[in-house]
Design a protein around this motif. Structure first.
Motif, mmCIF file in Angstrom:
data_model
loop_
_atom_site.group_PDB
_atom_site.id
_atom_site.type_symbol
_atom_site.label_atom_id
_atom_site.label_comp_id
_atom_site.label_asym_id
_atom_site.label_seq_id
_atom_site.Cartn_x
_atom_site.Cartn_y
_atom_site.Cartn_z
ATOM 1 N N PHE A 49 8.459 94.662 56.399
ATOM 2 C CA PHE A 49 9.456 93.545 56.951
ATOM 3 C C PHE A 49 8.814 92.120 56.814
ATOM 4 C CE2 PHE A 49 9.703 97.590 59.226
ATOM 5 C CZ PHE A 49 11.114 97.711 59.293
ATOM 6 N N ALA A 50 7.785 92.053 56.619
ATOM 7 C CA ALA A 50 7.280 90.553 56.349
ATOM 8 C C ALA A 50 8.262 89.888 55.151
ATOM 9 C CB ALA A 50 5.678 90.601 55.893
ATOM 10 N N PRO A 51 8.832 90.441 54.190
ATOM 11 C CA PRO A 51 9.485 89.672 53.310
ATOM 12 C C PRO A 51 10.860 89.212 54.046
ATOM 13 C CG PRO A 51 8.974 91.764 52.488
ATOM 14 C CD PRO A 51 8.385 91.786 53.785
ATOM 15 N N TYR A 52 11.224 89.601 55.215
ATOM 16 C CA TYR A 52 12.422 89.106 56.034
ATOM 17 C C TYR A 52 12.367 88.495 57.014
ATOM 18 C CZ TYR A 52 13.736 93.458 52.994
ATOM 19 O OH TYR A 52 13.748 94.316 51.875
ATOM 20 N N GLY A 53 11.171 88.287 57.574
ATOM 21 C CA GLY A 53 10.849 87.552 58.637
ATOM 22 C C GLY A 53 9.465 87.233 58.870
ATOM 23 N N ARG A 54 9.171 85.909 59.485
ATOM 24 C CA ARG A 54 7.756 85.374 59.590
ATOM 25 C C ARG A 54 7.108 85.469 60.960
ATOM 26 N NH1 ARG A 54 7.204 80.111 59.538
ATOM 27 N NH2 ARG A 54 5.160 80.433 58.953
#
Length: 332
Positions: A49-54
């Motif tokens: 999920f880190a690729p889609y939100g910070r």
């Protein structure tokens, strides 16, 4: 391969559409008691999920033992692991996600000495539904006061990042509906759909109007008993009044700046906003729900109701306001 393929696909789609995605990482008792499993879950979440939100909120309702955490020490272990696993991915961490107006737990976590973590923003699940309307008081404090107190706690805390000023998010709020299923607060605090829509708009205006709350999230979009959308008929889900109320709030005030809270006789409330194009809009309502008269700072050329309906413009500057907020677009 993510174990939560549907969630990963949803996050990927939101990200592809240019939407900013944030994630909440709730716990249960099994995860709390198994640090190795919690860490492995964090590693998988980071990869998926880190690729889609910070932004990642660590934990959920940490002051409720039925949701897995029995003491502050147990939460510290979860947050420390999140710091070690998630931070290298360049993300921001939010916490401690205390539910309801129980800031003694918030302050306790945020002022621990050398806990091994720091939050980029303070998150709170700031429900006020047990008090009825968002203007009602608890221990002398209404929604505005509770927001300001949360910011004061953040400002004086050890374990919060202070680049310019501490940031505060309200990551969960709603009013349960009488149709059920009901919140843990019980049926006595439940409301009808019209009151829910009124309270939603007023809560957003009060909390964000303080200038110290960065974001507010409604729990949740689709759900029986409290969602913006009623899923009783899956083939034809129904948008509740609260859905249209939130849509209108966003449309009327997106990018607007609160200029002032106008003087008015209680229970009338008048908030004057300046929109990006320079036009002004006053949002008016009655804190008690009783219809009262109030004075605008100038004539309104357009009046929009809570759910987006166009209403007749007044002939002068005196207007009626009630439980449902109205948007008065002022003449240039």
């Amino acid at each position: 391969m993510c174990s939560s393929d549907l969630e990963e696909a949803l996050a990927r789609e939101f990200h592809a559409r240019g939407l900013e995605v944030s994630f909440a990482l709730p716990q249960n008792r099994e995860l709390v008691r198994d640090p190795v499993r919690w860490r492995r879950a964090l590693e998988e979440i980071a990869a998926c999920f880190a690729p889609y939100g910070r932004r990642f909120q660590v934990g959920q309702a940490i002051n409720r033992s039925k949701w897995g955490i029995w003491n502050v020490r147990e939460y510290v272990e979860l947050a420390r692991a999140a710091e070690e696993v998630l931070r290298p991915h360049g993300v921001e961490l939010l916490g401690p996600s205390v539910i309801d107006f129980e800031y003694h737990v918030t302050a306790a976590v945020l002022n621990l000495r050398d806990p091994g973590f720091r939050f980029d923003a303070v998150s709170a699940l700031l429900y006020v539904d047990r008090r009825g309307a968002p203007e009602n008081r608890q221990a002398g404090l209404d929604t505005e006061d509770k927001a300001l107190l949360l910011r004061a706690i953040a400002e004086t805390s050890r374990n919060v990042v202070h680049e310019k000023a501490p940031r505060c998010w309200i990551t969960e709020v709603n009013w349960p509906l009488r149709e059920g299923p009901h919140s843990p607060a019980g049926r006595d605090v439940s409301v009808d759909e019209e009151a829910q829509a009124d309270y939603l708009v007023r809560y957003y205006l009060l909390a964000l109007g303080t200038g110290v709350i960065e974001r507010v999230f409604w729990w949740q979009v689709v759900a029986r008993g409290y969602g913006l959308v009623d899923p009783a008929d899956p083939a034809n889900p129904r948008r509740r009044p609260s859905f249209h109320a939130l849509k209108t709030l966003v449309r009327e005030l997106d990018g607007a700046r609160l200029e002032e809270v106008l003087p008015s006789s209680p229970p009338a409330r008048l908030y004057r906003f300046r929109r990006p194009a320079g036009t002004e809009v006053v949002v008016g309502w009655s804190a008690t729900g009783q219809t009262v008269r109030a004075m605008l700072p100038g004539p309104a050329i357009v009046v929009v109701g809570r759910d987006g309906e166009k209403m007749a413009a007044p002939t002068g500057v005196e207007v009626e306001v009630g439980a449902s907020p109205r948007y008065f677009r002022l003449a240039p």
